[in-house]
Design a protein around this motif. Structure first.
Motif, PDB file in Angstrom:
ATOM      1  N   VAL A 103      17.369 -39.316   7.286  1.00 18.07           N
ATOM      2  CA  VAL A 103      16.672 -39.977   8.410  1.00 18.07           C
ATOM      3  C   VAL A 103      17.502 -40.762   9.161  1.00 18.07           C
ATOM      4  O   VAL A 103      18.220 -41.778   8.408  1.00 18.07           O
ATOM      5  CB  VAL A 103      15.350 -41.133   7.797  1.00 18.07           C
ATOM      6  CG1 VAL A 103      15.001 -41.764   8.951  1.00 18.07           C
ATOM      7  CG2 VAL A 103      14.433 -40.221   7.115  1.00 18.07           C
ATOM      8  N   ALA A 139      16.295 -35.823  10.567  1.00 21.24           N
ATOM      9  CA  ALA A 139      15.278 -36.407  11.265  1.00 21.24           C
ATOM     10  C   ALA A 139      15.968 -37.446  12.056  1.00 21.24           C
ATOM     11  O   ALA A 139      16.529 -38.480  11.756  1.00 21.24           O
ATOM     12  CB  ALA A 139      14.194 -37.070  10.391  1.00 21.24           C
ATOM     13  N   THR A 179      11.794 -40.538  14.944  1.00 17.58           N
ATOM     14  CA  THR A 179      12.280 -40.403  13.667  1.00 17.58           C
ATOM     15  C   THR A 179      11.705 -41.205  12.813  1.00 17.58           C
ATOM     16  O   THR A 179      11.359 -40.736  11.607  1.00 17.58           O
ATOM     17  CB  THR A 179      13.814 -41.145  13.703  1.00 17.58           C
ATOM     18  OG1 THR A 179      14.753 -40.234  14.637  1.00 17.58           O
ATOM     19  CG2 THR A 179      14.570 -41.130  12.165  1.00 17.58           C
ATOM     20  N   HIS A 196       8.819 -39.044  11.704  1.00 17.80           N
ATOM     21  CA  HIS A 196       9.099 -38.015  10.735  1.00 17.80           C
ATOM     22  C   HIS A 196       9.251 -38.450   9.218  1.00 17.80           C
ATOM     23  O   HIS A 196       8.860 -37.979   8.352  1.00 17.80           O
ATOM     24  CB  HIS A 196      10.495 -37.339  11.060  1.00 17.80           C
ATOM     25  CG  HIS A 196      10.718 -36.709  12.493  1.00 17.80           C
ATOM     26  ND1 HIS A 196      11.817 -36.465  13.337  1.00 17.80           N
ATOM     27  CD2 HIS A 196       9.571 -35.977  13.185  1.00 17.80           C
ATOM     28  CE1 HIS A 196      11.401 -36.071  14.409  1.00 17.80           C
ATOM     29  NE2 HIS A 196      10.187 -35.696  14.450  1.00 17.80           N
ATOM     30  N   ARG A 197       9.688 -39.743   9.324  1.00 18.42           N
ATOM     31  CA  ARG A 197       9.964 -40.427   7.938  1.00 18.42           C
ATOM     32  C   ARG A 197       8.580 -40.625   7.345  1.00 18.42           C
ATOM     33  O   ARG A 197       8.397 -40.224   6.227  1.00 18.42           O
ATOM     34  CB  ARG A 197      10.650 -41.694   8.061  1.00 18.42           C
ATOM     35  CG  ARG A 197      10.642 -42.543   6.786  1.00 18.42           C
ATOM     36  CD  ARG A 197      11.325 -43.887   6.989  1.00 18.42           C
ATOM     37  NE  ARG A 197      10.632 -44.680   7.938  1.00 18.42           N
ATOM     38  CZ  ARG A 197       9.450 -45.520   7.630  1.00 18.42           C
ATOM     39  NH1 ARG A 197       8.935 -45.452   6.574  1.00 18.42           N
ATOM     40  NH2 ARG A 197       8.886 -46.147   8.515  1.00 18.42           N
ATOM     41  N   ILE A 231      15.031 -38.849  -0.018  1.00 23.46           N
ATOM     42  CA  ILE A 231      15.278 -39.491   1.437  1.00 23.46           C
ATOM     43  C   ILE A 231      16.773 -40.295   1.665  1.00 23.46           C
ATOM     44  O   ILE A 231      16.956 -41.162   0.628  1.00 23.46           O
ATOM     45  CB  ILE A 231      14.073 -40.327   1.937  1.00 23.46           C
ATOM     46  CG1 ILE A 231      12.884 -39.487   2.226  1.00 23.46           C
ATOM     47  CG2 ILE A 231      14.382 -41.124   3.484  1.00 23.46           C
ATOM     48  CD1 ILE A 231      11.739 -40.320   2.787  1.00 23.46           C
ATOM     49  N   VAL A 245      18.908 -42.434   4.113  1.00 21.98           N
ATOM     50  CA  VAL A 245      18.791 -43.218   5.543  1.00 21.98           C
ATOM     51  C   VAL A 245      20.350 -43.363   6.060  1.00 21.98           C
ATOM     52  O   VAL A 245      21.210 -43.892   5.440  1.00 21.98           O
ATOM     53  CB  VAL A 245      18.247 -44.402   5.417  1.00 21.98           C
ATOM     54  CG1 VAL A 245      18.293 -45.342   6.721  1.00 21.98           C
ATOM     55  CG2 VAL A 245      16.531 -44.196   5.141  1.00 21.98           C
TER      56      VAL A 245
END
Length: 541
Positions: free
Chosen positions: A130, A84, A140, A143-144, A162, A164
């Motif tokens: 992300v 993302a 973004t 999306h997260r 996830i 980052v």
């Protein structure tokens, strides 16, 4: 393998410009990271944006951390990697993974259909990266939020799924810490479009299966040459870009040739358009054209082809094109590291959403409807149908101008529409092209000598969108939007993806129309039928 830039028949202007830059000590100064090369107004920005010059070395420090992430993902059976990210956070990983033929799902869109397709694909084996430099990118962030909810609904802890990638101190870093996500911090002295060899390029690519160590090796092999006056591929390419633009050839036609690299022109497009398209100047990359047809265009091949070409491994290509873009910025007298007009469309989008509240967005009234296509905007003449509109837009392109097609649609929908059972590859490709809005670029390009570009919205807003608004005011704009039949909620926000997508289109349309250039929006009331009708009309022009 090294990298070579071949200039074909080198014009005298290119040689003279190279000699001038060498006499001024530019190659060594740029290699050393001198922030004063672009004038006093650009010095402060450049002082915090030249870290990309050292990434072939400094990014190696990330490799142990990246290796642990890869091992963790493999141990957990997470083989569906979703990225993302927008602009510089997505384009480089997409090229890296396509070149290495490893699967990566890229979400650089607000289209509900495209996001929903990714959500429905192996969620139990999905790891989401992300990526946002600023930490506040609206796409973004959406999306997260969507994936967090999807994981929780499936009984999966988002903290296990996830990763980052962001700059130190960004809002996203704090959100990630609060949520227990793994965080990889990028070099804050590298701008987004120069970040291919940073954590933004390396983390998702490595998780997908790419050999990012080799990518850095290939980039490191060319570093020494970038400080030299002779045999400097970055200098040669940058001088060519700058000299051609000064001579009025400001449309750079990029063509893939015989090379193992896949999709590099899309990355170059963002790098050059966003870096140079400002102060009424700039170089407009054109992706997909077969050849340079008009005297404001010049052609560069990616790979060992005849004429002007850049041939070498991907890591070296990244670094050489970045260096060349910085050189071209000096030649044109602009700051290649800022993006002064990108925020305009973002601000328009925010304003449209806030002013509309829960009500309908201000789409206006179509002045014409042709089958499943509604037509909005200002078209020269008195068009009676869609064919008249397309013809009028082509005729409206000024001398040394261009037509930009911008589609706020699902860029993968054609694969669904083109399924034809046990068809051959050729039949499948033909069916896909017949359902793909991007085919419109080739159809209209065939009918004009002017440059025709195509961009998927909103991703192009992070690349050519800067050129459209900050570059030469010679563009004609054709925007395409489509009805949303199945939307996606954005948790914690007062809008859906479909509403955000339309607001982004309307916001950018307003920014373009305010500049007095012809701008038309085609709204497809039925996306599949609308694309089919649009392409059939264009084919008959």
């Amino acid at each position: 393998m090294t990298i070579e830039v071949t200039l074909g028949q080198e014009p005298e202007a290119v040689r003279a410009l190279r000699e001038k830059l060498v006499a001024e000590g530019v190659p060594a100064a740029l290699a050393a990271g001198d922030p004063g090369l672009w004038g006093p107004e650009a010095r402060a920005e450049a002082a915090t944006r030249l870290g990309w010059l050292n990434l072939p070395l400094t990014s190696r420090e990330l490799l142990p951390e990246i290796t642990k992430l890869v091992e963790m993902a493999r141990a957990e059976g997470l083989d569906h990697i979703v990225l993302a990210g927008m602009g510089g956070s997505s384009l480089a990983p997409e090229v890296i993974c396509a070149t290495e033929d490893v699967p990566l799902t890229v979400l650089d869109t607000t289209d509900p259909g495209q996001v929903r397709r990714a959500l429905n694909d192996r969620l139990d084996r999905t790891l989401v990266v992300v990526a946002s430099k600023s930490g506040g990118t609206i796409e973004t962030d959406s999306h997260r939020r969507i994936y967090e909810k999807a994981f929780r609904d499936a009984g999966i802890d988002p903290a296990d799924r996830i990763v980052v990638v962001t700059d130190p101190g960004s809002p996203l870093e704090q959100t990630a810490i609060d949520s227990g996500y793994q965080v990889v911090l990028a070099d804050p002295n590298v701008g987004g479009r120069y970040s291919a060899l940073s954590a933004f390029g390396l983390v998702p690519s490595a998780l997908a299966g790419a050999d990012v160590g080799r990518l850095l090796d290939d980039a490191a092999a060319v570093v020494r040459r970038l400080a030299e006056n002779d045999g400097n591929p970055g200098l040669d390419l940058g001088v060519l870009l700058g000299a051609e633009a000064l001579a009025g050839r400001d449309k750079l036609v990029l063509r893939d040739s015989m090379t193992d690299i896949n999709g590099l022109p899309d990355w170059i497009e963002q790098l050059i358009a966003e870096s140079t398209g400002k102060s009424g100047k700039g170089i407009l990359p054109v992706v997909g054209a077969e050849a340079a047809e008009a005297d404001d265009q010049f052609l560069v091949h990616i790979g060992p082809d005849g004429g002007t070409s850049v041939d070498g491994p991907l890591g070296a290509q990244f670094l050489v094109w970045e260096y060349a873009t910085a050189i071209a910025g000096r030649v044109l007298g602009i700051d290649p590291f800022n993006q002064p007009n990108v925020a305009e469309s973002k601000e328009n989008t925010t304003r449209i959403l806030q002013e509309a509240g829960d009500g309908p967005l201000p789409t206006g009234t179509p002045f014409l409807t042709d089958g499943p296509v509604e037509i909005y905007g200002d078209v020269p003449g008195d068009p009676k149908n869609l064919a008249d509109v397309l013809t009028a837009l082509l005729r409206a392109i000024p001398e040394r101008g261009y037509l930009a097609i911008m589609a706020y649609l699902d860029r993968e929908a054609a694969f669904d529409a083109a399924r034809v059972g046990d068809a051959s590859f050729e039949e499948l490709t033909e069916a896909w092209a017949a359902a793909d809005p991007a085919t419109l670029r080739a159809l209209l390009d065939y009918r004009t000598d002017h440059a025709v570009t195509f961009g998927w919205g909103p991703r192009f807003l992070h690349s050519t969108g800067q050129f459209h608004k900050g570059g030469p005011q010679s563009g004609v704009f054709l925007q395409i939007t489509g009805a949303v039949t199945e939307d996606v909620e954005v948790p914690g926000k007062p809008y859906t993806l479909g509403r955000l997508q339309l607001a982004q289109a309307l916001g950018d349309f307003g920014a373009l129309a305010s500049r007095g250039r012809p701008a038309v929006r085609l709204h497809l009331t039925d996306r599949v039928a609308g694309v089919k009708h649009l392409l059939s009309v264009a084919e008959e022009l």
